[in-house]
Scaffold this motif. Sequence first.
Motif, PDB file in Angstrom:
ATOM      1  N   TYR A  80      -5.797  10.520  40.952  1.00 55.09           N
ATOM      2  CA  TYR A  80      -4.557  11.030  40.346  1.00 55.09           C
ATOM      3  C   TYR A  80      -4.491  12.551  40.509  1.00 55.09           C
ATOM      4  CZ  TYR A  80      -3.927   6.483  38.056  1.00 55.09           C
ATOM      5  OH  TYR A  80      -3.749   5.155  37.795  1.00 55.09           O
ATOM      6  N   ARG A  83      -3.703  13.321  44.171  1.00 52.77           N
ATOM      7  CA  ARG A  83      -2.286  13.128  44.457  1.00 52.77           C
ATOM      8  C   ARG A  83      -1.477  14.380  44.132  1.00 52.77           C
ATOM      9  NH1 ARG A  83       0.371   7.861  41.894  1.00 52.77           N
ATOM     10  NH2 ARG A  83       0.069   8.937  39.916  1.00 52.77           N
ATOM     11  N   ARG A  84      -1.704  14.946  42.952  1.00 58.22           N
ATOM     12  CA  ARG A  84      -0.953  16.146  42.559  1.00 58.22           C
ATOM     13  C   ARG A  84      -1.282  17.329  43.462  1.00 58.22           C
ATOM     14  NH1 ARG A  84       0.705  17.372  36.516  1.00 58.22           N
ATOM     15  NH2 ARG A  84       2.224  15.704  36.419  1.00 58.22           N
TER      16      ARG A  84
ATOM     17  N   VAL B 257       6.122  23.741  41.722  1.00 62.28           N
ATOM     18  CA  VAL B 257       5.453  23.246  40.517  1.00 62.28           C
ATOM     19  C   VAL B 257       6.494  22.854  39.464  1.00 62.28           C
ATOM     20  CG1 VAL B 257       4.060  23.995  38.528  1.00 62.28           C
ATOM     21  CG2 VAL B 257       3.224  24.375  40.851  1.00 62.28           C
ATOM     22  N   LEU B 260       8.088  19.541  40.972  1.00 63.19           N
ATOM     23  CA  LEU B 260       7.211  18.363  41.027  1.00 63.19           C
ATOM     24  C   LEU B 260       6.641  17.995  39.657  1.00 63.19           C
ATOM     25  CD1 LEU B 260       5.136  19.133  44.266  1.00 63.19           C
ATOM     26  CD2 LEU B 260       6.756  17.262  43.978  1.00 63.19           C
ATOM     27  N   PHE B 261       6.267  19.020  38.888  1.00 61.99           N
ATOM     28  CA  PHE B 261       5.535  18.728  37.650  1.00 61.99           C
ATOM     29  C   PHE B 261       6.219  19.266  36.396  1.00 61.99           C
ATOM     30  CE2 PHE B 261       2.245  19.727  41.039  1.00 61.99           C
ATOM     31  CZ  PHE B 261       2.079  18.413  41.433  1.00 61.99           C
ATOM     32  N   PHE B 275      -2.568  20.897  37.118  1.00 64.52           N
ATOM     33  CA  PHE B 275      -3.740  20.333  37.783  1.00 64.52           C
ATOM     34  C   PHE B 275      -4.820  19.896  36.799  1.00 64.52           C
ATOM     35  CE2 PHE B 275      -2.601  22.745  41.877  1.00 64.52           C
ATOM     36  CZ  PHE B 275      -1.794  21.690  42.265  1.00 64.52           C
ATOM     37  N   THR B 277      -3.934  17.718  34.455  1.00 63.92           N
ATOM     38  CA  THR B 277      -3.400  16.476  33.923  1.00 63.92           C
ATOM     39  C   THR B 277      -2.675  15.717  35.039  1.00 63.92           C
ATOM     40  OG1 THR B 277      -2.003  15.549  32.184  1.00 63.92           O
ATOM     41  CG2 THR B 277      -1.240  17.594  33.175  1.00 63.92           C
ATOM     42  N   PHE B 278      -2.137  14.559  34.714  1.00 67.17           N
ATOM     43  CA  PHE B 278      -1.374  13.773  35.701  1.00 67.17           C
ATOM     44  C   PHE B 278      -0.621  12.711  34.946  1.00 67.17           C
ATOM     45  CE2 PHE B 278      -5.615  11.969  35.190  1.00 67.17           C
ATOM     46  CZ  PHE B 278      -5.318  10.671  34.808  1.00 67.17           C
ATOM     47  N   LYS B 279       0.290  12.069  35.639  1.00 66.14           N
ATOM     48  CA  LYS B 279       0.964  10.915  35.064  1.00 66.14           C
ATOM     49  C   LYS B 279       0.681   9.738  35.987  1.00 66.14           C
ATOM     50  CE  LYS B 279       4.874  13.080  32.700  1.00 66.14           C
ATOM     51  NZ  LYS B 279       5.281  14.338  33.343  1.00 66.14           N
ATOM     52  N   LYS B 280       0.181   8.671  35.422  1.00 68.54           N
ATOM     53  CA  LYS B 280      -0.173   7.529  36.268  1.00 68.54           C
ATOM     54  C   LYS B 280       1.017   7.010  37.054  1.00 68.54           C
ATOM     55  CE  LYS B 280      -4.182   5.936  33.839  1.00 68.54           C
ATOM     56  NZ  LYS B 280      -4.842   5.030  32.919  1.00 68.54           N
ATOM     57  N   GLU B 281       2.174   7.043  36.418  1.00 66.70           N
ATOM     58  CA  GLU B 281       3.342   6.408  37.036  1.00 66.70           C
ATOM     59  C   GLU B 281       4.060   7.309  38.046  1.00 66.70           C
ATOM     60  OE1 GLU B 281       2.906   7.365  33.973  1.00 66.70           O
ATOM     61  OE2 GLU B 281       4.647   8.507  33.300  1.00 66.70           O
ATOM     62  N   GLU B 282       3.659   8.580  38.160  1.00 64.57           N
ATOM     63  CA  GLU B 282       4.411   9.457  39.071  1.00 64.57           C
ATOM     64  C   GLU B 282       4.186   9.046  40.526  1.00 64.57           C
ATOM     65  OE1 GLU B 282       3.098  13.364  38.022  1.00 64.57           O
ATOM     66  OE2 GLU B 282       1.062  13.013  38.713  1.00 64.57           O
ATOM     67  N   MET B 284       4.522  10.533  44.487  1.00 66.38           N
ATOM     68  CA  MET B 284       4.717  11.727  45.304  1.00 66.38           C
ATOM     69  C   MET B 284       5.354  11.353  46.639  1.00 66.38           C
ATOM     70  SD  MET B 284       3.794  14.251  43.483  1.00 66.38           S
ATOM     71  CE  MET B 284       3.470  13.929  41.752  1.00 66.38           C
TER      72      MET B 284
END
Lengths: 139, 288
Positions: A80, A83-84, B257, B260-261, B275, B277-282, B284
């Motif tokens: 994850y 990916r970012r 940024v 995208l975020f 960077f 954190t993240f979202k599982k459902e995102e 790209m």
Amino acid sequence: MKSEYQPKVIGFLCNWCSYAGADMAGTSRMRYPQNIRIIRVPCSGRVDPLFVVKCFQRGADGVLVSGCHPGDCHYTEGNYHTRRRFALLREFLDYLGIAKERMRVEWVSASEGQKFADLLSDFTAELAGLGPRSKILDG
Amino acid sequence: MDKELIQQIRDKARNLLEEGTVEGVIGYERASDGVTSRPLFVYNPSDTERLIYDETCAHNLVKYLLDKKGKKMAVVVKPCDSRAINLLLNEGQIERDNVFIIGVGCPGMVETNWNHKSETLQAKCRTCQLSKPVVYDFLAGGEIERQAEEETYSDITEEEAKSVATRRGFWLEQFGHCIRCYACRQVCPGCYCPVCFAERLDPLWLGIRIAPEENDMWQTIRSFHLAGRCIGCNECERVCPVGIPLSLLNRKLEKDVKELFAFQAGLDPEEKPPFATFKKEEVMEFEK
Ligand code: SF4
Ligand code: SF4
Ligand code: SF4
Ligand code: FES
């Protein structure tokens, strides 16, 4: 004899999925272009953007970062972060003049030998279409 | 110069020092050219009379807090610079209790040169929307009205519209000028690594040879290390001795940024940076 341009591809493959996927492609004797130099990493999350930029600086034509499918990372969430990080880096490199088509991020599981072989064929063909980049001098 | 505002800064600084609330105050004084300004460290109440504030006070003084860790310091902070405080709090580099923030409103900083100040506002100031610092303990001069232009990132979209090859040529030409003085790093509040990748010898990520491809690598990584962290003070560009337009790098990343975020650095000291954190459902672009 015609000397065909062969793009140089560096691939960072995570140990648990993509490297095993590549292994499977090999042991099943699937045909794929020999343009890739594979570097095995513990997790796609290990791949520092520095590695990718360095590859391009040293003349790679394309870079592949490949890991387990989202949700399947051996370390739960490494990919994850991958990916970012690389979603942003691809855009940034493109902005600096290294076309984003030259950098791929792909999820390949241990059972997806065919997917690995196909993606390499596709990537190599696309890079061949883009033509060579002499070190950093052209995108 | 706004006399009233300056008096408030001086009085506050004097009080803080006399009461022992802080060990020192970091502010601005007139530079020796008589026109521009320079950073001033005040430890003695009588020296507070040297403090000034005007449209030449461009330096982001927050950077100096990193040298004063563990000490109680007061610092004069403009709205844009205040975001660096939140950045450093967010990253655990400073302690809120150790810093007394003397906030100042800002009419915009002008372009200066030795012995000369122009009427031209710095580019970042034209679109700055902040009427006061995002964090402060005392606000000298109160909140002020700002008439800022809308932020459209037109400089960035203009670059994006060019071909990849054109951009490559442009950046190689620009990076060819870099003398690797690292001033852009030294001045940046977000560049505080004990050993910068540029100086790591094993592995040697970056050759010390001053050549376009090494410089290219230097700036690509430097700016990317500030992705989602750069607070847009533009100090790096201001200090670059060869005039490389570093804001075109920093602002490109800032724009992406945001897109995208949905994140902007330095606005909230608690919010996780992109960077971390993240979202599982995102999803790209490369997954589509
Ligand atoms: S360029 Fe990167 S490694 Fe060097 S000080 Fe800045 S953030 Fe740290
Ligand atoms: S990269 Fe430049 S604009 Fe961004 S925080 Fe650092 S010095 Fe300021
Ligand atoms: S300040 Fe300018 S010349 Fe110095 S290292 Fe940074 S980009 Fe290069
Ligand atoms: S282990 Fe495969 S991506 Fe993390």
